[in-house]
Scaffold this active site. Sequence first.
Site, PDB file in Angstrom:
ATOM      1  N   SER A 122       0.834  -1.148   0.116  1.00 56.21           N
ATOM      2  CA  SER A 122       0.060  -0.035   0.105  1.00 56.21           C
ATOM      3  C   SER A 122       0.824   1.254   0.000  1.00 56.21           C
ATOM      4  CB  SER A 122      -0.963   0.105   1.288  1.00 56.21           C
ATOM      5  OG  SER A 122      -1.658   0.902   1.321  1.00 56.21           O
ATOM      6  N   TYR A 147      -5.723   7.533  -6.381  1.00 63.83           N
ATOM      7  CA  TYR A 147      -4.648   6.910  -5.931  1.00 63.83           C
ATOM      8  C   TYR A 147      -4.646   6.282  -4.431  1.00 63.83           C
ATOM      9  CZ  TYR A 147      -0.113   5.215  -4.307  1.00 63.83           C
ATOM     10  OH  TYR A 147       1.159   4.212  -4.186  1.00 63.83           O
ATOM     11  N   LYS A 182      -5.903   3.319  -2.056  1.00 67.69           N
ATOM     12  CA  LYS A 182      -5.063   2.910  -0.815  1.00 67.69           C
ATOM     13  C   LYS A 182      -5.504   2.841   0.392  1.00 67.69           C
ATOM     14  CE  LYS A 182      -1.302   2.176  -3.600  1.00 67.69           C
ATOM     15  NZ  LYS A 182      -0.879   0.548  -3.598  1.00 67.69           N
TER      16      LYS A 182
END
Length: 298
Positions: free
Chosen positions: A134, A148, A152
Amino acid sequence: MSKIWLITGAGRGLGRSILEAALAAGHRVVGAARDPDSLADLRQRYGDRLLNPALDVTNPAQARRAVHVAAAAYGGLDVLVNNAGYGHLTPFEQTSEEDFRAQVETNFFGVANMVRAALPVMRGQRAGHIINISSVGGRVATPGLGAYQAAKWAVGGFTEVLAQEVAPFGIKVIALEPGGMRTDWGYTAREAASEILPDYEPSVGAVLNRMKAYVGNEVGDPDKIAQLVLELSNRERLPAHLLLGSDALHVFHQAETVRQKAAADWAEVSASTDFDDAELPAALKTAKFEPAGETFRA
């Protein structure tokens, strides 16, 4: 003891470092990448200890095939490293629907696809390690990384749930959360930035300016992280999250301080929505929300 590994995004960056470390340690590895030719040199050096099928993690059928390759060739699957991922640094308003969805598909659903494919094998073995790469961006917020970091954050929550579900049959799951690393991630993220609207200069523009000085000077060493991944793959107990890098620790503690203060400041408002005679259920008081971890000692 030689183990069977499957590493996604193995063609470059951190994935390549983990792949090289696993091979050097004597393991058998399926190093999956979009471009199998990117691993031609390692294939020549390690022969049948490296298989590298083409893999797009957003394709569930290809995910199942990659796991099948490992099980058919080597007899099982001991370690799954979900490394494939990328980010584009642009304001959410200026991120196309297609780009936003593509980032989430790779960074989150790619992880889910690989785990779904691997679990039947690992559950049958009653053993296995799932290591989700991650980011500290799964714990903090950075203007310009909406897609993004949304993915995550999802990986972090998914990892915690999964770790609790599969612990009874011997599978260990962890989300590694590095800060900046000296890979090409920063270059890729910056290159995607178009001309941002003037209104976003104080937020996203400031991040882009910081990245100009930071990219190429990140504190994270991919080779050291790769060696840590090898070490973690032998651990019987793991935390659900592990921050990597002094920069990750710094920004995480800053963010947590802000969150804790906000929770304390608003605690009375939070509790005000209960029924007047409500009591916290006993079952909730005794519930454990994270698998037991252990203190890491190198």
